[in-house]
Structures are given as structure tokens and as C-alpha cells.
Motif scaffolding. Structure first.
Motif, short mmCIF file in Angstrom:
data_model
loop_
_atom_site.label_atom_id
_atom_site.label_comp_id
_atom_site.label_asym_id
_atom_site.label_seq_id
_atom_site.Cartn_x
_atom_site.Cartn_y
_atom_site.Cartn_z
N GLU A 14 -20.44 -22.86 21.55
CA GLU A 14 -19.14 -23.23 20.99
C GLU A 14 -18.85 -24.70 21.22
O GLU A 14 -18.36 -25.41 20.33
CB GLU A 14 -18.04 -22.37 21.61
N ARG A 15 -19.15 -25.18 22.44
CA ARG A 15 -18.94 -26.60 22.75
C ARG A 15 -19.82 -27.47 21.87
O ARG A 15 -19.38 -28.49 21.33
CB ARG A 15 -19.24 -26.86 24.23
N ARG B 120 -18.46 -27.54 18.28
CA ARG B 120 -17.23 -28.32 18.20
C ARG B 120 -17.54 -29.83 18.23
O ARG B 120 -16.97 -30.61 17.44
CB ARG B 120 -16.30 -27.95 19.36
N ARG C 149 -19.11 -31.00 14.88
CA ARG C 149 -18.14 -31.18 13.80
C ARG C 149 -17.40 -32.50 13.97
O ARG C 149 -17.18 -33.25 13.01
CB ARG C 149 -17.15 -30.01 13.78
N HIS C 150 -17.02 -32.79 15.21
CA HIS C 150 -16.32 -34.05 15.49
C HIS C 150 -17.24 -35.23 15.18
O HIS C 150 -16.82 -36.21 14.54
CB HIS C 150 -15.88 -34.09 16.94
N GLN D 157 -9.75 -34.02 17.88
CA GLN D 157 -9.74 -32.59 18.13
C GLN D 157 -10.82 -32.13 19.10
O GLN D 157 -10.68 -31.10 19.75
CB GLN D 157 -9.90 -31.85 16.80
N ALA D 158 -11.91 -32.87 19.21
CA ALA D 158 -13.00 -32.41 20.06
C ALA D 158 -12.80 -32.79 21.52
O ALA D 158 -13.62 -32.47 22.36
CB ALA D 158 -14.33 -33.00 19.57
#
Length: 401
Positions: free
Chosen positions: A9-10, A13, A16-17, A30-31
Motif C-alpha cells: 500500500e505504501r 501510494r 501515484r505521488h 497527499q503521499a
């Protein structure tokens, strides 16, 4: 959620950032990106395209490892390093002070994977070469660093997690980095304590080899004037230090006439005066100085000779770190003045080419009126770096001098 799921998950995330940031969305928070990573991205993007697929190579790495001060201490713990690397699924790497990898160990699977991005001897991993990574951060900040998956600027490294810690000499100089790297799913909080424990072992062995108490003759003549024998100071008069420095830098026999000219120039000084100085020096060296034609008959480690040798070998960053100031700054001997200018020109050129603001700032402290050096420091330091204030103050002082 299990540990592996949390890591995935990390990773997702962060990726995506990273993708939004590379696409131009530089305001996305957001990240919860760590500030040291964000700052490194901002610096690195000037030099490194995120699509870079592997590190550039320094073909002289083998030669640099052969004479590196880290070689013997690392070899002393190499079995422990190999065990940790192979059992934990890591590859271990040692760099020099420029971020060039000199030595690695690990299992065959990890070695092959690492070689695809030139994480191997010769690979250059400083920020201007490979952007944000743990090795470059440890070198830049002088403290342990970790970089996970898409925290790397280069996308080819998003499958990795890396842990690095600087290796420091007893005087505090950073000599290189020890890194443990693996696939992102092997990220573990115990990796960093294991790494720092290994670095402590290397530094302890370095101290045994480099601190006062080491055998032989050691001459410090850059920014100072000191001779040590087996770690203990040897009392010399200034003129005797000048003679010893000239002999150490020349590296071969000097005639009495040549030595007298290098010491006294146009001044009228008798041969007997020079002979008396040489005799006192020979006594202090316990006879390790030949007669008639003057030459050292016992090896002597000289910091000025070391700097010149490093520059000649193309190891500019290590030479800059070893430079301690002008050669015998209080001496007016013609030969010393000539060597002083030669060393200053060579080191200054290396500093002006350096991409490390720390090196330029250190040199600037030793040469407060060198306007071009302070301009270089300001050019290297990013906006918001607290050290810009120091560089700006020095620049203004030099401008007004």
C-alpha cells in the motif's frame, strides 16, 4: 493488514505521488512525502531524467579500491557482511566519498539484479548521477538514510529499498558509504540498526589505522606544521620542517646547492648554516636522511604529497577532503612558496568543478577572500538551505575587501 500488504500500500501510494510529480503536479502533498526526499527530488530533477535506466560507470573504480583507506577495514569484516547480505537477501556495497561503488557482496540473484542498474563496482550513485537514493542522501547529509521504492526519483529503482550510512574517519571526514539494498518487499525496521553496527565496526578499524599511535613518520604541512613518529610529536624548528617538506614533495635526492636555493633564494647563507640544519633534522629523524645528496631513507606519509597523488589519480573529491589548508602558510622559503601555489591552483580547480557544496564551503572557510569560490557555493546551495547565509556573508565580505 499484514506487513507485506502495508508495504505494498505504501509503495502504491508513493508511486501515484511520484507519477503526478513527474508529470508536473509539484504541489500534491497527499503521499506525505518526507521533506528530505522532496528536497532531493527538486535538486535531482535538474540533472537526472526519471527514465534513466542505470548508473553511469567510473572505469577507474578498481584502482581507487586498491588504494582506498576503507579496503583493509572492510576486508576485516567481509565475512560478516557476506553473511548478512546473503542470509537477508541484500546486496552490500561500499562507495568512496564521491558515491562511486568500489566493492559489493551478496547472493547471485541479488547481484544479477543489481548489475542491471549498475549497482556494482564502478557505478556512480551520487545525486547528479542517479538522483534521490540512500547513498546520495547519506553522503550529502553525513547521516544514515533510507529510501523506499518510489521515493527514488529514477523509476528503474522503484523495486528497491536501500539503507545507507556514512563511514567517517577519526577526524570526521566522510570517506564513503556502506549500503544494504534489497527488493522493496524486504523492507524491515531492523535493517538500519544492523547497518549502523557494521559501520561502527569499520570505523573502529579505521581508527586503529589512522589515529595517532600508528607506526612510521607522518608529516602534516597543509595548514599546519607537525611531524609525528609512531603517533608521538617530534620537535623540529621551522626551517627543519621546511627542509623535510621539500624532500617529501620532491620525492628524490636534492643537492645541497639546490636545497639551499629552495630554502633561501637570493639571501646570502653559508653552506655551513644549511649543513647544520640538515644535521639537526637527521638527528630528529634518527638518521633517516642521506648525506651529500639529501634524500629521505625511510618512508614518510605527507598530507601534501597525498593530496597531489589523489589529484593525479583523478580522485578529486578525496583530494579536496584531505586538503587542510595552504602549505606551511607562515613560510617564505622560495621552494615552499612554489609548491604552495602549485597545490592551491590544483585544489582550487578541483573545488570549482565539485558538485558538493560541503567541499566548496570548507575550502571557502580556508580562503575567505576568494570571491569565485563563494559564488560557486551559492550556485550549488538550493534556496532554503541554511548554509546559504554563510556563503552569502563570505561573498559580501570578499566583495568588499
Amino acid at each position: 493488514m499484514d506487513r507485506h500488504g502495508t508495504l505494498r500500500e505504501r509503495r502504491d501510494r508513493l508511486h501515484r505521488h511520484w507519477a503526478r510529480w513527474v508529470a508536473g503536479d509539484r504541489l500534491n502533498k497527499q503521499a506525505s512525502l518526507r521533506e528530505e526526499i522532496a528536497a532531493s527530488w527538486r535538486r535531482s530533477i535538474r540533472w537526472v531524467p526519471p527514465e534513466r535506466d542505470c548508473a553511469p560507470v567510473d572505469a577507474a573504480a578498481d584502482e581507487r579500491w586498491a588504494c582506498s583507506p576503507l579496503r583493509a577495514p572492510v576486508q576485516a569484516i567481509s565475512d560478516e557482511l557476506r553473511t548478512i547480505a546473503e542470509d537477508g537477501g541484500f546486496i552490500a556495497a561500499i562507495t568512496d566519498e564521491s558515491g562511486t561503488i568500489l566493492w559489493t557482496c551478496g547472493g547471485p540473484v541479488m547481484r544479477r539484479r543489481a548489475e542491471t542498474v549498475n549497482f556494482a563496482p564502478g557505478g556512480c550513485w551520487d545525486e547528479p548521477a542517479m538522483g534521490t537514493n540512500a547513498l546520495s542522501l547519506a553522503l550529502r547529509h553525513g547521516q544514515p538514510a533510507s529510501v523506499f521504492s518510489a521515493e527514488h526519483l529514477v523509476e528503474a529503482l522503484h523495486g528497491w529499498v536501500c539503507y545507507s550510512a556514512p563511514i567517517k574517519a577519526p577526524d570526521g571526514r566522510v570517506l564513503g558509504v556502506l549500503d544494504l539494498s534489497s527488493t522493496w518487499d524486504r523492507s524491515h525496521p531492523l535493517a538500519m540498526p544492523a547497518l549502523t553496527n557494521l559501520v561502527t565496526g569499520i570505523e573502529q578499524r579505521l581508527a586503529e589505522r589512522l589515529i595517532p599511535g600508528r607506526p612510521g613518520l607522518h608529516l602534516r604541512c597543509l595548514g599546519a606544521a607537525e611531524l609525528l613518529r609512531d603517533g608521538a610529536p617530534v620537535r623540529l624548528r621551522p626551517r627543519q620542517v621546511e627542509i623535510l617538506t621539500l624532500l617529501a614533495l620532491e620525492g628524490h635526492a636534492m643537492s645541497p646547492e639546490r636545497l639551499r636555493e629552495e630554502l633561501y633564494g637570493e639571501r646570502h647563507v653559508t653552506a655551513a648554516t644549511l649543513k647544520a640544519e640538515v644535521s639537526h633534522l637527521r638527528s630528529a629523524l634518527r638518521g633517516a636522511l642521506s648525506t651529500r645528496r639529501y634524500e629521505l631513507t625511510e618512508p614518510i606519509a605527507c598530507d601534501a604529497a597525498e593530496v597531489l597523488a589523489l589529484l593525479a589519480a583523478g580522485r578529486a573529491e578525496q583530494a579536496i577532503d584531505a586538503y587542510g589548508g595552504p602549505l606551511l602558510p607562515s613560510s617564505d622559503a622560495p621552494g615552499i612558496r612554489m609548491w604552495r601555489e602549485h597545490i592551491e591552483v590544483a585544489v582550487r580547480e578541483a573545488v570549482l568543478r565539485s558538485m558538493r557544496p560541503e567541499a566548496v564551503l570548507t575550502y571557502g572557510e580556508l580562503h575567505p577572500y576568494d570571491l569565485q569560490i563563494h559564488e560557486r557555493a551559492l550556485a550549488l546551495l538550493p534556496t532554503g538551505d541554511a548554509r546559504r547565509g554563510v556563503a552569502l556573508t563570505r561573498y559580501r565580505s570578499a566583495l568588499g575587501s
